[in-house]
Design a protein around this motif. Structure first.
Motif, PDB file in Angstrom:
ATOM      1  N   ALA A 152      30.139  19.295 -68.566  1.00  0.00           N
ATOM      2  CA  ALA A 152      29.266  19.989 -67.637  1.00  0.00           C
ATOM      3  C   ALA A 152      28.804  21.308 -68.225  1.00  0.00           C
ATOM      4  O   ALA A 152      29.408  21.850 -69.136  1.00  0.00           O
ATOM      5  CB  ALA A 152      30.000  20.250 -66.320  1.00  0.00           C
ATOM      6  N   TYR A 156      24.060  26.104 -63.535  1.00  0.00           N
ATOM      7  CA  TYR A 156      23.582  25.315 -62.398  1.00  0.00           C
ATOM      8  C   TYR A 156      22.953  26.203 -61.332  1.00  0.00           C
ATOM      9  O   TYR A 156      21.872  25.914 -60.820  1.00  0.00           O
ATOM     10  CB  TYR A 156      24.743  24.517 -61.794  1.00  0.00           C
ATOM     11  CG  TYR A 156      25.251  23.413 -62.683  1.00  0.00           C
ATOM     12  CD1 TYR A 156      24.399  22.439 -63.171  1.00  0.00           C
ATOM     13  CD2 TYR A 156      26.600  23.335 -63.037  1.00  0.00           C
ATOM     14  CE1 TYR A 156      24.855  21.419 -63.985  1.00  0.00           C
ATOM     15  CE2 TYR A 156      27.068  22.318 -63.849  1.00  0.00           C
ATOM     16  CZ  TYR A 156      26.184  21.362 -64.318  1.00  0.00           C
ATOM     17  OH  TYR A 156      26.641  20.362 -65.127  1.00  0.00           O
ATOM     18  N   TYR A 157      23.641  27.269 -60.979  1.00  0.00           N
ATOM     19  CA  TYR A 157      23.163  28.115 -59.888  1.00  0.00           C
ATOM     20  C   TYR A 157      21.776  28.676 -60.182  1.00  0.00           C
ATOM     21  O   TYR A 157      20.847  28.526 -59.373  1.00  0.00           O
ATOM     22  CB  TYR A 157      24.146  29.261 -59.625  1.00  0.00           C
ATOM     23  CG  TYR A 157      23.617  30.247 -58.607  1.00  0.00           C
ATOM     24  CD1 TYR A 157      23.670  29.956 -57.249  1.00  0.00           C
ATOM     25  CD2 TYR A 157      23.029  31.451 -59.006  1.00  0.00           C
ATOM     26  CE1 TYR A 157      23.158  30.849 -56.306  1.00  0.00           C
ATOM     27  CE2 TYR A 157      22.517  32.341 -58.080  1.00  0.00           C
ATOM     28  CZ  TYR A 157      22.590  32.033 -56.728  1.00  0.00           C
ATOM     29  OH  TYR A 157      22.062  32.897 -55.802  1.00  0.00           O
ATOM     30  N   ARG A 172      19.396  17.845 -57.927  1.00  0.00           N
ATOM     31  CA  ARG A 172      20.131  16.707 -58.483  1.00  0.00           C
ATOM     32  C   ARG A 172      19.823  16.547 -59.969  1.00  0.00           C
ATOM     33  O   ARG A 172      20.724  16.280 -60.779  1.00  0.00           O
ATOM     34  CB  ARG A 172      19.761  15.436 -57.730  1.00  0.00           C
ATOM     35  CG  ARG A 172      20.479  14.180 -58.225  1.00  0.00           C
ATOM     36  CD  ARG A 172      20.102  12.969 -57.368  1.00  0.00           C
ATOM     37  NE  ARG A 172      20.824  11.782 -57.807  1.00  0.00           N
ATOM     38  CZ  ARG A 172      20.404  10.975 -58.794  1.00  0.00           C
ATOM     39  NH1 ARG A 172      19.286  11.251 -59.444  1.00  0.00           N
ATOM     40  NH2 ARG A 172      21.122   9.916 -59.129  1.00  0.00           N
ATOM     41  N   LEU A 225      21.813  19.070 -61.904  1.00  0.00           N
ATOM     42  CA  LEU A 225      23.226  18.685 -61.941  1.00  0.00           C
ATOM     43  C   LEU A 225      23.485  17.614 -62.990  1.00  0.00           C
ATOM     44  O   LEU A 225      24.459  17.691 -63.756  1.00  0.00           O
ATOM     45  CB  LEU A 225      23.663  18.186 -60.564  1.00  0.00           C
ATOM     46  CG  LEU A 225      25.093  17.643 -60.453  1.00  0.00           C
ATOM     47  CD1 LEU A 225      26.107  18.755 -60.711  1.00  0.00           C
ATOM     48  CD2 LEU A 225      25.325  17.015 -59.082  1.00  0.00           C
ATOM     49  N   GLN A 268      31.285  14.684 -65.501  1.00  0.00           N
ATOM     50  CA  GLN A 268      31.688  15.890 -64.787  1.00  0.00           C
ATOM     51  C   GLN A 268      31.984  15.602 -63.317  1.00  0.00           C
ATOM     52  O   GLN A 268      32.739  16.338 -62.676  1.00  0.00           O
ATOM     53  CB  GLN A 268      30.583  16.934 -64.869  1.00  0.00           C
ATOM     54  CG  GLN A 268      29.335  16.535 -64.087  1.00  0.00           C
ATOM     55  CD  GLN A 268      28.227  17.524 -64.202  1.00  0.00           C
ATOM     56  OE1 GLN A 268      28.418  18.706 -63.956  1.00  0.00           O
ATOM     57  NE2 GLN A 268      27.060  17.048 -64.592  1.00  0.00           N
ATOM     58  N   LEU A 269      31.403  14.516 -62.783  1.00  0.00           N
ATOM     59  CA  LEU A 269      31.578  14.222 -61.362  1.00  0.00           C
ATOM     60  C   LEU A 269      32.977  13.696 -61.050  1.00  0.00           C
ATOM     61  O   LEU A 269      33.339  13.542 -59.883  1.00  0.00           O
ATOM     62  CB  LEU A 269      30.509  13.228 -60.905  1.00  0.00           C
ATOM     63  CG  LEU A 269      29.065  13.735 -61.089  1.00  0.00           C
ATOM     64  CD1 LEU A 269      28.071  12.684 -60.611  1.00  0.00           C
ATOM     65  CD2 LEU A 269      28.844  15.056 -60.361  1.00  0.00           C
ATOM     66  N   PRO A 302      34.284  17.271 -59.465  1.00  0.00           N
ATOM     67  CA  PRO A 302      32.944  17.678 -59.045  1.00  0.00           C
ATOM     68  C   PRO A 302      32.818  19.048 -58.410  1.00  0.00           C
ATOM     69  O   PRO A 302      31.697  19.534 -58.261  1.00  0.00           O
ATOM     70  CB  PRO A 302      32.585  16.600 -58.009  1.00  0.00           C
ATOM     71  CG  PRO A 302      33.901  16.238 -57.379  1.00  0.00           C
ATOM     72  CD  PRO A 302      34.899  16.307 -58.521  1.00  0.00           C
ATOM     73  N   PRO A 341      30.755  22.228 -60.343  1.00  0.00           N
ATOM     74  CA  PRO A 341      29.309  22.055 -60.484  1.00  0.00           C
ATOM     75  C   PRO A 341      28.604  21.844 -59.159  1.00  0.00           C
ATOM     76  O   PRO A 341      27.524  22.397 -58.932  1.00  0.00           O
ATOM     77  CB  PRO A 341      29.170  20.835 -61.403  1.00  0.00           C
ATOM     78  CG  PRO A 341      30.484  20.144 -61.354  1.00  0.00           C
ATOM     79  CD  PRO A 341      31.507  21.198 -61.107  1.00  0.00           C
ATOM     80  N   LEU A 342      29.197  21.069 -58.259  1.00  0.00           N
ATOM     81  CA  LEU A 342      28.531  20.808 -56.979  1.00  0.00           C
ATOM     82  C   LEU A 342      28.404  22.080 -56.151  1.00  0.00           C
ATOM     83  O   LEU A 342      27.370  22.311 -55.504  1.00  0.00           O
ATOM     84  CB  LEU A 342      29.300  19.746 -56.192  1.00  0.00           C
ATOM     85  CG  LEU A 342      29.112  18.303 -56.656  1.00  0.00           C
ATOM     86  CD1 LEU A 342      30.018  17.366 -55.866  1.00  0.00           C
ATOM     87  CD2 LEU A 342      27.653  17.869 -56.529  1.00  0.00           C
ATOM     88  N   VAL A 374      25.553  24.189 -57.668  1.00  0.00           N
ATOM     89  CA  VAL A 374      24.247  23.616 -57.359  1.00  0.00           C
ATOM     90  C   VAL A 374      23.903  23.851 -55.894  1.00  0.00           C
ATOM     91  O   VAL A 374      22.764  24.214 -55.552  1.00  0.00           O
ATOM     92  CB  VAL A 374      24.219  22.117 -57.706  1.00  0.00           C
ATOM     93  CG1 VAL A 374      22.989  21.444 -57.102  1.00  0.00           C
ATOM     94  CG2 VAL A 374      24.235  21.925 -59.221  1.00  0.00           C
ATOM     95  N   TRP A 375      24.885  23.648 -55.004  1.00  0.00           N
ATOM     96  CA  TRP A 375      24.621  23.857 -53.575  1.00  0.00           C
ATOM     97  C   TRP A 375      24.243  25.308 -53.300  1.00  0.00           C
ATOM     98  O   TRP A 375      23.293  25.577 -52.537  1.00  0.00           O
ATOM     99  CB  TRP A 375      25.852  23.485 -52.743  1.00  0.00           C
ATOM    100  CG  TRP A 375      25.627  23.751 -51.288  1.00  0.00           C
ATOM    101  CD1 TRP A 375      24.987  22.951 -50.387  1.00  0.00           C
ATOM    102  CD2 TRP A 375      26.014  24.929 -50.558  1.00  0.00           C
ATOM    103  NE1 TRP A 375      24.937  23.554 -49.151  1.00  0.00           N
ATOM    104  CE2 TRP A 375      25.553  24.767 -49.221  1.00  0.00           C
ATOM    105  CE3 TRP A 375      26.680  26.105 -50.898  1.00  0.00           C
ATOM    106  CZ2 TRP A 375      25.769  25.726 -48.244  1.00  0.00           C
ATOM    107  CZ3 TRP A 375      26.891  27.061 -49.940  1.00  0.00           C
ATOM    108  CH2 TRP A 375      26.439  26.882 -48.623  1.00  0.00           C
TER     109      TRP A 375
END
Length: 305
Positions: free
Chosen positions: A229, A235-236, A267, A270, A277-278, A281, A284-285, A288-289
């Motif tokens: 990842a 990601y942010y 998505r 991500l 990477q999931l 999760p 990273p999740l 991203v959120w």
């Protein structure tokens, strides 16, 4: 021909002194007339010491920051220090990138003259594959693409941009837009810069006879060999700053349109880190959120909601 003595090499560092030793040393050795400015966004005291030691050994100027200012502010600090010393051409290069002297000279030639010009080389990855040969921004949904996509979609409404991984800027272009926008922190500031240069009447040039190498992600992995990842910061800001650019430069109608596709855009960001990477999760999740949430807030602010 612009003299090498006009050139400043500006590198923004964050915890990457080993990359500086591997990549920046040969670049600075190949361009002895250039001044080198390393802006160290502090990651630790020991890293600042290593950067200072490297700078002392190789004749660079180390600009040690007390915290992490982000990429755009770091670039601005380095370029303004170079301008104060009389330099008028600025080569931005990532710690994980290299360029040979001949290619740097071709970039210098591309930004010669008094008109505002920004130039980039064709950039390859470590395996010799093309990583960047200019990019386009699809105004319909805020997605970014390379030259091959643009050729397949010649009627798409797009704007061109050049990556900040390796970028040559002349003083006229810098003056035309006032440098990088501080608000992005990381990612999309090069898209913003490119669009503002063009809006100010400047030119974006892809120097096809110049080559650089970029080991993408050398500074943004999470340090786990089993999970490839990107970092939460990657990601942010990639998710959030897409909407920030729409709000700043493209107006409320575009911001609303991009907001409508924000879930699919998040998505896509991500999945740049791969599916393995999931298996783990949450980091990273969550990043991203948060980027999606803050991007939506920007969209609502743009529309006056």
């Amino acid at each position: 021909m612009v003299a090498e003595s006009a050139l400043a090499i500006v590198v923004v560092n964050y915890g990457s002194s080993k990359l500086l030793e591997r990549n920046l040393v040969p670049v600075s050795d190949a361009l002895p007339g250039a001044a080198v400015y390393v802006v160290d966004n502090r990651s630790s005291e020991s890293e600042a010491v290593r950067v200072s030691s490297l700078a002392a050994r190789h004749g660079w100027t180390a600009l040690l920051q007390q915290g992490n200012t982000g990429f755009g502010i770091g670039v601005n600090i380095g370029v303004e220090a170079a301008r104060a010393a009389g330099r008028t051409r600025f080569l931005l290069i990532n710690p994980d990138a290299t360029i040979d002297a001949g290619s740097a000279q071709r970039l210098l030639a591309a930004v010669e003259g008094d008109a505002p010009v920004v130039a980039a080389p064709v950039i390859e990855d470590g395996a010799g594959r093309t990583w960047s040969a200019g990019h386009v921004l699809d105004l319909r949904d805020g997605s970014t693409h390379g030259r091959a996509w643009a050729r397949r979609n010649p009627h798409a409404p797009v704007r061109r941009w050049l990556t900040g991984a390796v970028l040559m800027i002349n003083e006229a272009a810098w003056n035309a837009v006032g440098g990088f926008d501080d608000d992005y922190f990381l990612y999309w500031e090069d898209v913003d810069f490119s669009l503002r240069v063009e809006d100010a009447g400047g030119a974006l040039v892809l120097a096809e006879d110049a080559r650089a190498v970029h080991d993408e992600g050398g500074t943004q992995g999470i340090g786990d060999p089993d999970v490839h990842a990107k970092s939460p910061v990657y990601y942010y800001y990639n998710v959030r700053n897409r909407m920030l650019l729409a709000q700043k430069l493209l107006g409320p109608e575009t911001a609303r349109r991009w907001d409508a596709s924000s879930v699919s855009a998040a998505r896509e960001v991500l999945l740049r880190g791969g599916r393995r990477q999931l298996l783990r999760p949450w980091r990273p999740l969550r990043a991203v959120w948060r980027g999606w949430r803050d991007g939506r807030r920007i969209a609502r602010r743009s529309s006056g909601a």
